[in-house]
Write an enzyme that holds these catalytic residues in place. Structure first.
Site, PDB file in Angstrom:
ATOM      1  N   LYS A 190       0.971  -0.882  -0.288  1.00  0.00           N
ATOM      2  CA  LYS A 190      -0.465   0.048   0.034  1.00  0.00           C
ATOM      3  C   LYS A 190       0.728   1.061  -0.201  1.00  0.00           C
ATOM      4  O   LYS A 190       1.320   1.860   0.962  1.00  0.00           O
ATOM      5  CB  LYS A 190      -1.181  -0.479   1.481  1.00  0.00           C
ATOM      6  N   LYS A 244      -2.430  -0.924  -3.889  1.00  0.00           N
ATOM      7  CA  LYS A 244      -3.115  -0.302  -4.069  1.00  0.00           C
ATOM      8  C   LYS A 244      -1.731   0.890  -4.109  1.00  0.00           C
ATOM      9  O   LYS A 244      -0.876   0.997  -3.018  1.00  0.00           O
ATOM     10  CB  LYS A 244      -3.537  -0.733  -2.518  1.00  0.00           C
TER      11      LYS A 244
END
Ligand code: PBG
Length: 319
Positions: A190, A244
């Site tokens: 992330k 992400k």
């Protein structure tokens, strides 16, 4: 080359990747109240909904064949504090939402975010001491949060906080409490991204966030580091991993999918969704076609599934 492109049937026949409704996860924002659907300005078409309407959205998702929804709570400002104490109440908003969806739409998968940012007054994903997000104290808090989510009926807990060691700690906490079958989807990779802006508006952490999340989320410059993150989470017992944001990081999805054999999911995050919708609403591009093309790109890169706020529209378009 063009012989294989002449007709729709042959293009279909030689298609290397496909987007299917079973690839979609629909992220939803839930708030307090009854019969309330509050539009989110920076995410056209997305609303914060009360639990009764959330249950309706879950029914719609199931009827369209969407396999799972991901739930994010919009917590009242007066319940937020330094310790994120509301995150640990087994009757808090998210737990009530999970229970209601589970009892009415048992066939849909429920994925719950594990991170403290919806609950902290400073907007960080962890507990802050002397200006520093503390790793181990946060991991302990995340374990408690994951356990009450599993108790409420979440099928998948998805730590999105980027603390070190939390996957292993959550796994053993779940196992000792009888939740051996609860899956862990780790937001392993992330990035500290500007593309989360509209999401932070949606959950109300945009204005409260002090500083940035660069001491725990990844540097967008790095890709080899992503492989270390995934390797650690695999060793700690993750069942699936997330990359992400999505579209700016297709190279990472591809590398992770090539080097690891567990399922890799992609998240088309709020900023990606907002960009496509805004351009579409201005008549600058065909947002539905651009949306489908970007989702197909995730599949081509190697993702097993994609989180997208456009899930119901795409599901209808694919019918
Ligand atoms: C919270 C969380 C974030 C997102 C998912 N879980 C925001 C953040 O880390 O600041 C972003 C999702 C999106 O932008 O759509 N830990």
């Amino acid at each position: 080359m063009r012989r294989n492109r002449q007709f729709s049937w042959v293009r279909e026949l030689v298609s290397e990747s496909r987007l299917h409704v079973s690839d979609l996860v629909w992220p939803l924002f839930v708030r307090e109240g009854n019969n309330i659907a509050e539009p989110i300005t920076s995410m056209p078409g997305v609303e914060r909904v009360s639990v009764d309407l959330l249950v309706k959205q879950a029914k719609l998702a199931a009827s369209l064949g969407i396999p799972a929804i991901a739930l994010f709570p919009v917590v009242d400002a007066n319940l937020k504090n330094e310790e994120a104490s509301e995150a640990f109440h087994s009757n808090n908003l998210i737990c009530r939402a999970v229970k209601d969806v589970k009892s009415t739409v048992p066939e849909i998968g429920i994925i719950c975010d594990v991170a403290l940012d919806p609950y902290t007054s400073h907007g960080h994903d962890g507990l802050v001491k002397d200006g520093v997000v503390e790793n181990d104290a946060t991991v302990e808090a995340l374990c408690r949060q994951a356990t009450i989510l599993a108790e409420a009926g979440a099928d998948v807990v998805a730590p999105s906080d980027m603390m070190d060691g939390r996957v292993g700690a959550i796994r053993s906490m779940l196992d000792t409490n009888g939740f051996q079958n609860t899956l862990i989807l780790s937001y392993a990779v992330k990035y500290a991204s500007a593309f989360y802006g509209p999401f932070r508006d949606a959950v109300g952490s945009a204005t409260s966030l002090k500083g940035d999340k660069k001491t725990y989320q990844m540097n967008p410059a790095n890709s080899r580091e992503a492989l270390r993150e995934v390797a650690l989470d695999v060793a700690e017992g993750a069942d699936m991993v997330m990359v992400k944001p999505g579209m700016p990081y297709l190279d990472i999805i591809s590398r992770v999918a090539t080097e690891f054999s567990l399922p890799v999911l992609a998240y088309q995050v709020s900023g990606e969704y907002a960009m496509l919708k805004a351009a579409g609403n201005n008549g600058w591009l065909n947002a539905d076609a651009a949306m489908q093309e970007s989702l197909l790109a995730f599949k081509r890169a190697g993702a097993s599934a994609v989180f997208t706020y456009a899930a119901p529209d795409i599901a209808k378009a694919l019918k």
